[in-house]
Design a protein around this motif. Sequence first.
Motif, PDB file in Angstrom:
ATOM      1  N   VAL A   1       0.735  -1.289   0.012  1.00  9.52           N
ATOM      2  CA  VAL A   1       0.069  -0.089  -0.059  1.00  9.52           C
ATOM      3  C   VAL A   1       0.917   1.187   0.147  1.00  9.52           C
ATOM      4  O   VAL A   1       0.380   2.438   0.295  1.00  9.52           O
ATOM      5  CB  VAL A   1      -1.074   0.024   1.061  1.00  9.52           C
ATOM      6  CG1 VAL A   1      -2.122  -0.921   1.003  1.00  9.52           C
ATOM      7  CG2 VAL A   1      -0.312   0.111   2.611  1.00  9.52           C
ATOM      8  N   ASN A   2       2.155   1.230  -0.473  1.00 11.05           N
ATOM      9  CA  ASN A   2       2.832   2.385  -0.611  1.00 11.05           C
ATOM     10  C   ASN A   2       2.106   3.430  -1.347  1.00 11.05           C
ATOM     11  O   ASN A   2       1.790   3.255  -2.422  1.00 11.05           O
ATOM     12  CB  ASN A   2       4.188   1.919  -1.165  1.00 11.05           C
ATOM     13  CG  ASN A   2       5.184   3.083  -1.223  1.00 11.05           C
ATOM     14  OD1 ASN A   2       5.042   4.126  -0.508  1.00 11.05           O
ATOM     15  ND2 ASN A   2       6.358   2.994  -1.960  1.00 11.05           N
TER      16      ASN A   2
ATOM     17  N   GLU B   1      -8.134 -17.451   0.852  1.00 16.16           N
ATOM     18  CA  GLU B   1      -8.105 -17.517  -0.695  1.00 16.16           C
ATOM     19  C   GLU B   1      -7.917 -16.132  -1.110  1.00 16.16           C
ATOM     20  O   GLU B   1      -7.326 -16.116  -2.286  1.00 16.16           O
ATOM     21  CB  GLU B   1      -9.589 -18.149  -1.043  1.00 16.16           C
ATOM     22  CG  GLU B   1      -9.686 -18.497  -2.323  1.00 16.16           C
ATOM     23  CD  GLU B   1     -11.071 -18.953  -2.500  1.00 16.16           C
ATOM     24  OE1 GLU B   1     -11.948 -18.478  -1.668  1.00 16.16           O
ATOM     25  OE2 GLU B   1     -11.501 -19.542  -3.478  1.00 16.16           O
ATOM     26  N   ARG B   2      -8.404 -15.205  -0.899  1.00 15.30           N
ATOM     27  CA  ARG B   2      -8.191 -13.760  -1.196  1.00 15.30           C
ATOM     28  C   ARG B   2      -7.561 -12.843  -0.695  1.00 15.30           C
ATOM     29  O   ARG B   2      -7.107 -11.754  -1.149  1.00 15.30           O
ATOM     30  CB  ARG B   2      -9.778 -13.386  -1.467  1.00 15.30           C
ATOM     31  CG  ARG B   2     -10.710 -13.966  -2.279  1.00 15.30           C
ATOM     32  CD  ARG B   2     -12.153 -13.277  -2.431  1.00 15.30           C
ATOM     33  NE  ARG B   2     -12.214 -11.961  -2.411  1.00 15.30           N
ATOM     34  CZ  ARG B   2     -13.303 -11.310  -1.917  1.00 15.30           C
ATOM     35  NH1 ARG B   2     -14.356 -11.802  -1.292  1.00 15.30           N
ATOM     36  NH2 ARG B   2     -13.173 -10.075  -1.916  1.00 15.30           N
ATOM     37  N   PHE B   3      -7.428 -12.915   0.722  1.00 16.84           N
ATOM     38  CA  PHE B   3      -6.701 -12.006   1.356  1.00 16.84           C
ATOM     39  C   PHE B   3      -5.564 -12.314   2.339  1.00 16.84           C
ATOM     40  O   PHE B   3      -5.231 -13.449   2.397  1.00 16.84           O
ATOM     41  CB  PHE B   3      -7.306 -11.261   2.631  1.00 16.84           C
ATOM     42  CG  PHE B   3      -8.879 -10.949   2.069  1.00 16.84           C
ATOM     43  CD1 PHE B   3      -9.050 -10.229   1.042  1.00 16.84           C
ATOM     44  CD2 PHE B   3     -10.192 -11.519   2.620  1.00 16.84           C
ATOM     45  CE1 PHE B   3     -10.313  -9.908   0.437  1.00 16.84           C
ATOM     46  CE2 PHE B   3     -11.285 -11.135   2.053  1.00 16.84           C
ATOM     47  CZ  PHE B   3     -11.558 -10.188   1.043  1.00 16.84           C
TER      48      PHE B   3
ATOM     49  N   ASN C   1       3.813  -7.712  10.163  1.00 20.46           N
ATOM     50  CA  ASN C   1       4.999  -6.579  10.042  1.00 20.46           C
ATOM     51  C   ASN C   1       4.443  -5.088   9.970  1.00 20.46           C
ATOM     52  O   ASN C   1       5.038  -4.183  10.418  1.00 20.46           O
ATOM     53  CB  ASN C   1       5.945  -6.845   8.770  1.00 20.46           C
ATOM     54  CG  ASN C   1       6.663  -8.060   8.854  1.00 20.46           C
ATOM     55  OD1 ASN C   1       7.504  -8.355   9.895  1.00 20.46           O
ATOM     56  ND2 ASN C   1       6.390  -9.106   8.223  1.00 20.46           N
ATOM     57  N   ARG C   2       3.163  -5.091   9.291  1.00 15.99           N
ATOM     58  CA  ARG C   2       2.595  -3.782   9.056  1.00 15.99           C
ATOM     59  C   ARG C   2       1.455  -3.401  10.172  1.00 15.99           C
ATOM     60  O   ARG C   2       1.128  -2.209  10.159  1.00 15.99           O
ATOM     61  CB  ARG C   2       2.057  -3.686   7.911  1.00 15.99           C
ATOM     62  CG  ARG C   2       3.094  -4.248   6.672  1.00 15.99           C
ATOM     63  CD  ARG C   2       4.113  -3.320   6.356  1.00 15.99           C
ATOM     64  NE  ARG C   2       4.646  -3.654   5.051  1.00 15.99           N
ATOM     65  CZ  ARG C   2       6.137  -4.154   4.945  1.00 15.99           C
ATOM     66  NH1 ARG C   2       6.697  -3.910   5.802  1.00 15.99           N
ATOM     67  NH2 ARG C   2       6.403  -4.612   3.699  1.00 15.99           N
ATOM     68  N   CYS C   3       1.067  -4.004  11.005  1.00 14.84           N
ATOM     69  CA  CYS C   3       0.059  -4.193  11.683  1.00 14.84           C
ATOM     70  C   CYS C   3       0.421  -2.973  12.834  1.00 14.84           C
ATOM     71  O   CYS C   3       1.465  -2.913  13.591  1.00 14.84           O
ATOM     72  CB  CYS C   3      -0.549  -5.241  12.490  1.00 14.84           C
ATOM     73  SG  CYS C   3      -1.980  -5.105  13.706  1.00 14.84           S
ATOM     74  N   ILE C   4      -0.419  -1.885  13.219  1.00 18.07           N
ATOM     75  CA  ILE C   4      -0.387  -1.186  14.348  1.00 18.07           C
ATOM     76  C   ILE C   4      -1.156  -1.088  15.318  1.00 18.07           C
ATOM     77  O   ILE C   4      -1.456  -0.453  16.234  1.00 18.07           O
ATOM     78  CB  ILE C   4      -0.173   0.260  13.685  1.00 18.07           C
ATOM     79  CG1 ILE C   4      -1.669   0.831  13.019  1.00 18.07           C
ATOM     80  CG2 ILE C   4       0.910   0.670  12.794  1.00 18.07           C
ATOM     81  CD1 ILE C   4      -1.908   2.096  12.587  1.00 18.07           C
ATOM     82  N   LEU C   5      -2.058  -2.287  15.181  1.00 19.90           N
ATOM     83  CA  LEU C   5      -2.971  -2.723  16.202  1.00 19.90           C
ATOM     84  C   LEU C   5      -4.173  -1.517  16.515  1.00 19.90           C
ATOM     85  O   LEU C   5      -4.260  -1.322  17.797  1.00 19.90           O
ATOM     86  CB  LEU C   5      -2.167  -2.939  17.969  1.00 19.90           C
ATOM     87  CG  LEU C   5      -1.373  -4.196  17.433  1.00 19.90           C
ATOM     88  CD1 LEU C   5      -0.601  -4.079  18.840  1.00 19.90           C
ATOM     89  CD2 LEU C   5      -1.881  -5.593  17.469  1.00 19.90           C
TER      90      LEU C   5
ATOM     91  N   PRO D   1      -5.611   0.730   7.813  1.00 20.21           N
ATOM     92  CA  PRO D   1      -4.809   1.878   7.600  1.00 20.21           C
ATOM     93  C   PRO D   1      -3.605   1.691   6.798  1.00 20.21           C
ATOM     94  O   PRO D   1      -2.835   2.623   6.297  1.00 20.21           O
ATOM     95  CB  PRO D   1      -4.657   2.744   8.937  1.00 20.21           C
ATOM     96  CG  PRO D   1      -4.771   1.706  10.138  1.00 20.21           C
ATOM     97  CD  PRO D   1      -5.641   0.268   9.565  1.00 20.21           C
ATOM     98  N   THR D   2      -3.173   0.696   7.164  1.00 21.25           N
ATOM     99  CA  THR D   2      -1.748   0.147   6.561  1.00 21.25           C
ATOM    100  C   THR D   2      -1.777  -1.008   5.477  1.00 21.25           C
ATOM    101  O   THR D   2      -2.964  -1.434   5.203  1.00 21.25           O
ATOM    102  CB  THR D   2      -0.764  -0.026   7.494  1.00 21.25           C
ATOM    103  OG1 THR D   2      -1.232  -1.390   8.258  1.00 21.25           O
ATOM    104  CG2 THR D   2      -0.908   0.800   8.817  1.00 21.25           C
ATOM    105  N   GLY D   3      -0.635  -1.441   5.237  1.00 20.44           N
ATOM    106  CA  GLY D   3      -0.579  -2.693   4.390  1.00 20.44           C
ATOM    107  C   GLY D   3      -0.752  -3.998   5.105  1.00 20.44           C
ATOM    108  O   GLY D   3      -0.474  -5.072   4.763  1.00 20.44           O
ATOM    109  N   ALA D   4      -1.265  -4.026   6.309  1.00 16.73           N
ATOM    110  CA  ALA D   4      -1.104  -5.053   7.329  1.00 16.73           C
ATOM    111  C   ALA D   4      -2.301  -6.107   6.716  1.00 16.73           C
ATOM    112  O   ALA D   4      -2.178  -7.593   6.631  1.00 16.73           O
ATOM    113  CB  ALA D   4      -1.608  -4.962   8.747  1.00 16.73           C
ATOM    114  N   LEU D   5      -3.278  -5.650   6.237  1.00 18.57           N
ATOM    115  CA  LEU D   5      -4.457  -6.415   5.471  1.00 18.57           C
ATOM    116  C   LEU D   5      -4.464  -6.022   3.942  1.00 18.57           C
ATOM    117  O   LEU D   5      -4.820  -4.716   3.835  1.00 18.57           O
ATOM    118  CB  LEU D   5      -5.713  -6.437   6.161  1.00 18.57           C
ATOM    119  CG  LEU D   5      -5.920  -6.932   7.700  1.00 18.57           C
ATOM    120  CD1 LEU D   5      -7.464  -6.586   8.110  1.00 18.57           C
ATOM    121  CD2 LEU D   5      -5.595  -8.398   7.774  1.00 18.57           C
TER     122      LEU D   5
END
Lengths: 239, 177
Positions: free
Chosen positions: A109-110, A143-145, A150-154, A207-211
Amino acid sequence: MNQPVRVKTLKIDDRDVSGREDETILEVARQNGIFIPTLCHLEGLTPIGACRLCLVEIKGVSRLLPACVTRVEEGMEVYTQSERLQKYRRMVLELLFSERNHICSVCVVNGHCELQSMAQILGMTHVSVPYRFPRLPVDASHERFVVDHNRCILCTRCVRVCDEIEGAHTWDVMGRGIDSRVITDLNQPWGESETCTSCGKCVNVCPTGALFEKGKPVSDRQKKRQFLPYLTMMREERR
Amino acid sequence: MSKKRIATVWLDGCSGCHMSFLDMDERLIEVFQQADLVYSPLVDLKEFPEQVDITLVEGAVSSEEDLHKIRMVRERTKILVAFGDCAVTGNVPSMRNPFGAKATLQRAYLENVTLHPQVPREAIPALLEKVRPVHEVVKVDVFIPGCPPSAETIFLALSDLLADRMPDMAKLTRFGA
């Protein structure tokens, strides 16, 4: 019968403003075009005051209070932009960056990331505390996600949207403090989750690239959040 | 007024920041009317000179050599600039940190090799256990995030520095830009 609406008058950054008694400082500030940074907050989800980016100063109160969960009061004097606040907000951001492995240049998500944009908005050009570099897993069993810890901010937006809007409660938080992780079901691989409806709401509120969604070009990683206030509004009307 | 002395240094990075530097194209002429390039991977000089005004450091601190080099550069430089995400955050080189240096060398030189697998030990500097951003090792005066920072960003930052102003980088660039 509708209850009469009580109005509170207060000052935000020396401006006279007013809000309903059940409204928060953040809501009233936004209605008046006053910027307060947020990350865990998302309109349509229950506010939880977890990220602490929206801290504000209130005259007569020695602590800093989170604007997203603090109700407006009559005669309150709120300050949102003091140097002290800017310092703490940058510190919160620096700690978020140092806690996990946020490597923007190789992130899906950069350019569409709220954490990344927030660093720019708040003028954070580097992290002054040592990075932790924890070893964290990436779960691509769905399957899809994909969930990349590393990117999760909780911020727990995924947890809240899954519980409050989708009604599945697939997501939750496991562990304490720095070891906390978002999990699916009872910490099973996401792909084996029996409760996940694959609706994708969690991915779009993250909000990030975590998901993120598999097989989409990086240029098409904009998260779609328009559905959220709309869904909340429709539900309230049906009640 | 005498010309300022500029240097650029390349530690553990991909040289993308130096490519972006060259991307300034004809604006390079403007820069070098005000400054001399006294040391850089782009020029043929072996020794880092004394008394440099501005040094742009590309790349993270990754090996014993990087560590030695950056300490020397810091001593001889007035304004040290962390140039690009590797220098500012550790970026891609730091992706080996969760695993450690030993596992990284094993993966690169033993596990994926069929013919004479061996970890090189001679004539190359030893890896540090962890890759670190430049400011964790020496004092950094200016940070230019970006992977790489755009030519425009570099030009504006350099123009400010050459005019003895501190550039406001948050307005120009961001991590991963």
